[in-house]
Write a protein that holds these residues in place. Structure first.
Motif, PDB file in Angstrom:
ATOM      1  N   UNK A  69       0.849  -1.195   0.000  1.00 26.93           N
ATOM      2  CA  UNK A  69       0.000   0.000   0.000  1.00 26.93           C
ATOM      3  C   UNK A  69       0.883   1.243   0.000  1.00 26.93           C
ATOM      4  N   UNK A  70       0.563   2.206  -0.841  1.00 25.15           N
ATOM      5  CA  UNK A  70       1.342   3.437  -0.925  1.00 25.15           C
ATOM      6  C   UNK A  70       0.683   4.535  -0.105  1.00 25.15           C
ATOM      7  N   UNK A  71       1.416   5.080   0.867  1.00 25.65           N
ATOM      8  CA  UNK A  71       0.920   6.185   1.683  1.00 25.65           C
ATOM      9  C   UNK A  71       1.759   7.429   1.398  1.00 25.65           C
ATOM     10  N   UNK A  72       1.096   8.519   1.084  1.00 22.76           N
ATOM     11  CA  UNK A  72       1.785   9.763   0.766  1.00 22.76           C
ATOM     12  C   UNK A  72       2.023  10.538   2.058  1.00 22.76           C
ATOM     13  N   UNK A  73       3.276  10.935   2.295  1.00 26.31           N
ATOM     14  CA  UNK A  73       3.625  11.636   3.535  1.00 26.31           C
ATOM     15  C   UNK A  73       4.478  12.859   3.198  1.00 26.31           C
TER      16      UNK A  73
ATOM     17  N   UNK B  36       4.461   1.322   1.753  1.00 25.85           N
ATOM     18  CA  UNK B  36       5.552   2.184   1.322  1.00 25.85           C
ATOM     19  C   UNK B  36       5.140   3.620   1.580  1.00 25.85           C
ATOM     20  N   UNK B  37       6.116   4.459   1.880  1.00 24.51           N
ATOM     21  CA  UNK B  37       5.864   5.887   2.054  1.00 24.51           C
ATOM     22  C   UNK B  37       6.452   6.651   0.871  1.00 24.51           C
ATOM     23  N   UNK B  38       5.616   7.452   0.237  1.00 25.81           N
ATOM     24  CA  UNK B  38       6.044   8.363  -0.818  1.00 25.81           C
ATOM     25  C   UNK B  38       6.201   9.740  -0.184  1.00 25.81           C
ATOM     26  N   UNK B  39       7.447  10.198  -0.056  1.00 25.54           N
ATOM     27  CA  UNK B  39       7.717  11.474   0.588  1.00 25.54           C
ATOM     28  C   UNK B  39       7.592  12.598  -0.435  1.00 25.54           C
ATOM     29  N   UNK B  40       6.750  13.555  -0.124  1.00 23.68           N
ATOM     30  CA  UNK B  40       6.462  14.666  -1.028  1.00 23.68           C
ATOM     31  C   UNK B  40       7.077  15.942  -0.480  1.00 23.68           C
ATOM     32  N   UNK B  41       7.702  16.707  -1.358  1.00 22.59           N
ATOM     33  CA  UNK B  41       8.213  18.018  -0.981  1.00 22.59           C
ATOM     34  C   UNK B  41       7.108  19.050  -1.140  1.00 22.59           C
ATOM     35  N   UNK B  42       6.899  19.845  -0.102  1.00 20.56           N
ATOM     36  CA  UNK B  42       5.881  20.888  -0.147  1.00 20.56           C
ATOM     37  C   UNK B  42       6.533  22.260  -0.186  1.00 20.56           C
ATOM     38  N   UNK B  43       5.925  23.152  -0.944  1.00 20.02           N
ATOM     39  CA  UNK B  43       6.398  24.528  -1.051  1.00 20.02           C
ATOM     40  C   UNK B  43       5.262  25.439  -0.628  1.00 20.02           C
ATOM     41  N   UNK B  44       5.500  26.230   0.395  1.00 24.72           N
ATOM     42  CA  UNK B  44       4.459  27.095   0.925  1.00 24.72           C
ATOM     43  C   UNK B  44       4.031  28.127  -0.103  1.00 24.72           C
ATOM     44  N   UNK B  45       2.801  28.551   0.020  1.00 27.53           N
ATOM     45  CA  UNK B  45       2.266  29.542  -0.910  1.00 27.53           C
ATOM     46  C   UNK B  45       3.004  30.863  -0.760  1.00 27.53           C
TER      47      UNK B  45
ATOM     48  N   UNK C 211      10.178   4.811   0.511  1.00 27.76           N
ATOM     49  CA  UNK C 211      10.827   4.031   1.561  1.00 27.76           C
ATOM     50  C   UNK C 211       9.803   3.158   2.280  1.00 27.76           C
ATOM     51  N   UNK C 212      10.245   2.048   2.887  1.00 26.22           N
ATOM     52  CA  UNK C 212       9.315   1.225   3.671  1.00 26.22           C
ATOM     53  C   UNK C 212       8.680   2.027   4.802  1.00 26.22           C
ATOM     54  N   UNK C 213       7.399   1.773   5.040  1.00 24.12           N
ATOM     55  CA  UNK C 213       6.697   2.405   6.150  1.00 24.12           C
ATOM     56  C   UNK C 213       6.242   1.355   7.135  1.00 24.12           C
ATOM     57  N   UNK C 214       4.982   1.416   7.532  1.00 20.80           N
ATOM     58  CA  UNK C 214       4.409   0.382   8.391  1.00 20.80           C
ATOM     59  C   UNK C 214       4.404  -0.942   7.626  1.00 20.80           C
ATOM     60  N   UNK C 215       4.250  -2.076   8.311  1.00 21.37           N
ATOM     61  CA  UNK C 215       4.218  -3.358   7.608  1.00 21.37           C
ATOM     62  C   UNK C 215       3.212  -3.348   6.462  1.00 21.37           C
ATOM     63  N   UNK C 216       3.659  -3.763   5.279  1.00 25.47           N
ATOM     64  CA  UNK C 216       2.791  -3.796   4.118  1.00 25.47           C
ATOM     65  C   UNK C 216       2.612  -2.460   3.431  1.00 25.47           C
TER      66      UNK C 216
END
Length: 271
Positions: free
Chosen positions: A186-190, A248-257, A241-246
């Motif tokens: 499962x892909x979780x966006x963080x 993956x974490x997709x790390x997103x770069x955020x840019x403030x308004x 990168x691996x996250x919780x069991x089962x």
């Protein structure tokens, strides 16, 4: 490799003047469930007040009932062209080449509330039905969509081979769980919270999933294992990168308004 996406509430109008053909949809084992639910939705949509309540529509969305009433004879278009919204903006199907569309057809699946899992180029009509809609018809025994779909979709996904990457929202996961095995993830966006912690991303979650699916299509590669996927992501500047069991974490770069400009996010990190 299978990339599993959620659908969108919003759909593009129009299409080819060819109505829904059940035989052209992927996963024909779902045909009986598809047909019964489609008939029930058409029937429901002939009763505006009941349909608006069941589908959680407002007075400005009566056109959605028109779509539902006509869904068995209205024009069709490929799945990835039909759906609109933030995730599908990120996917940007209009700019895919013919080989990329063929790759998407082989590896990209969108989980429709009405039709179940669909391949990327399956021809479908415009319709309105959400994961939490209730369609009160005897053919469904007044059950929820979870009760209608979950067992069949779970069985279907359990038969898939290779890497299964689940980008669905948790609401659609409830309509059919993926199999529990090492290559089903499962892909979780963080995003970084600024205090060395990562938090689930809400506002840009859909956009990031659409962009990630597009990056996978652009790569043209069929990954056989999670480790291979992580290595590829690193090579193109995506932080995975691996996250919780089962998971993956997709790390997103955020840019403030900035003044006069909206906030932005990107799945790509600086190389």
């Amino acid at each position: 490799m299978l990339i599993l996406l959620p659908p969108s509430e919003t759909k593009r109008s129009g299409g080819e003047a060819v109505p829904l053909d059940w035989s052209l949809l992927a996963y024909p084992a779902l045909s009986v469930k598809r047909r019964s639910l489609a008939r029930a939705l058409v029937s429901l949509s002939r009763h505006p007040e009941a349909a608006m309540a069941a589908l959680k529509l407002g007075r400005t969305q009566l056109f959605e009932l028109d779509r539902n009433r006509e869904l068995l004879r209205s024009p069709t278009m490929p799945v990835i062209d039909r759906y609109t919204g933030v995730l599908f903006d990120g996917l940007d199907a209009a700019t895919l080449t013919v080989p990329q569309r063929e790759f998407a057809q082989a590896h990209l699946v969108v989980h429709s509330a009405l039709l179940g899992p669909l391949a990327a180029l399956d021809p479908i009509p415009a319709y309105r039905l959400s994961h939490d809609s209730r369609v009160p018809d005897l053919t469904l025994n007044k059950h929820s969509l979870k009760q209608h779909w979950a067992a069949d979709v779970q069985k279907l996904l359990g038969r898939t081979e290779g890497l299964l990457l689940d980008l669905r929202s948790e609401a659609y996961v409830a309509l059919g769980a993926r199999p529990v095995r090492p290559n089903s993830i499962y892909l979780r966006v963080v995003a970084d919270s600024g205090d060395s912690q990562r938090r689930a991303l809400n506002h840009f979650n859909k956009k990031s999933k659409g962009e990630f699916a597009r990056a996978l299509i652009d790569s043209g590669q069929e990954f056989g294992a999670v480790a291979d996927l992580i290595d590829w992501a690193r090579s193109v500047g995506i932080s995975l990168a691996p996250g919780a069991p089962g998971e993956l974490q997709l790390l997103v770069e955020q840019h403030l308004a900035s003044k006069g400009q909206p906030a932005k996010s990107t799945i790509f990190t600086a190389q």
